[in-house]
Design an enzyme around this catalytic site. Structure first.
Site, PDB file in Angstrom:
ATOM      1  N   ARG A 198       0.967  -1.095   0.223  1.00 51.06           N
ATOM      2  CA  ARG A 198       0.065   0.005   0.010  1.00 51.06           C
ATOM      3  C   ARG A 198       0.719   1.291  -0.133  1.00 51.06           C
ATOM      4  NH1 ARG A 198      -4.655  -2.644   3.782  1.00 51.06           N
ATOM      5  NH2 ARG A 198      -5.613  -3.820   2.193  1.00 51.06           N
ATOM      6  N   GLU A 238       4.359 -11.717  14.770  1.00 54.38           N
ATOM      7  CA  GLU A 238       3.865 -12.291  15.917  1.00 54.38           C
ATOM      8  C   GLU A 238       3.772 -13.774  15.918  1.00 54.38           C
ATOM      9  OE1 GLU A 238      -0.842 -12.472  16.108  1.00 54.38           O
ATOM     10  OE2 GLU A 238      -0.275 -10.194  15.394  1.00 54.38           O
TER      11      GLU A 238
END
Length: 181
Positions: A69, A106
């Site tokens: 993006r 994560e």
């Protein structure tokens, strides 16, 4: 912030949609797609980024956009500033010789890369993306810029998720975010 800038910021904010429980339960996803669909909102984003760069007196040679993006906002800002645009992509997406940096997620690790000749030593860069969450990708991009001996003027994002404290990973570079949630 000037009155015109405040109106632009409000326009941008009105074009961010929230989707609860996406991509998984407990996550409130901030969607920028309506910004891209609105010429006025997209122009407002680029206006605000340009105002920030100019008001800080940054001398910029290149805008560095993050996959994917950052590719939407970066070229528009680069064109407005009259400078070049460079891609930081996920590993394996760029031809030629590349430099790579791994970073933690994560649930594992990921890697980003840049073409070896994309940034010359000493060039002044601004790194841009749509969203700052934990800061892993932006931090990795900063590390790539260090490898190329570029001078990072700053990082810019449309949205910062403050509770995730990603900005802490990006000191001393600084992050300008249009919206904070």
């Amino acid at each position: 912030m000037a009155a015109g800038s405040e109106e632009k910021l409000q326009l941008v904010q009105r074009h961010v949609r929230a989707f609860p429980d996406f991509p998984k339960k407990g996550i409130l996803f901030r969607d920028i797609c309506p910004i891209l669909k609105s010429p006025a909102a997209l122009t407002a984003v680029i206006d605000l980024f340009e105002e920030h760069v100019r008001s800080h007196g940054w001398q910029v040679d290149l805008i560095v956009g993050l996959d994917a993006r950052g590719f939407l906002f970066g070229p528009l800002l680069a064109q407005r500033l009259g400078v070049g645009f460079v891609l930081v992509r996920k590993k394996g997406k760029l031809p030629g010789t590349t430099l790579c940096v791994a970073y933690d997620l994560e649930y594992g690790t990921a890697e980003v890369e840049i073409q070896e000749d994309a940034v010359a030593p000493g060039q002044k860069v601004v790194i841009i993306d749509d969203l700052l969450a934990t800061g892993g990708t932006l931090h990795a991009a900063c590390e790539l810029m260090k490898k190329q001996r570029a001078e990072i003027q700053g990082c810019m994002v449309v949205i910062e998720l403050k509770d995730l404290k990603g900005v802490d990973r990006l000191k001393p570079h600084g992050v300008f975010s249009l919206l904070q949630y």
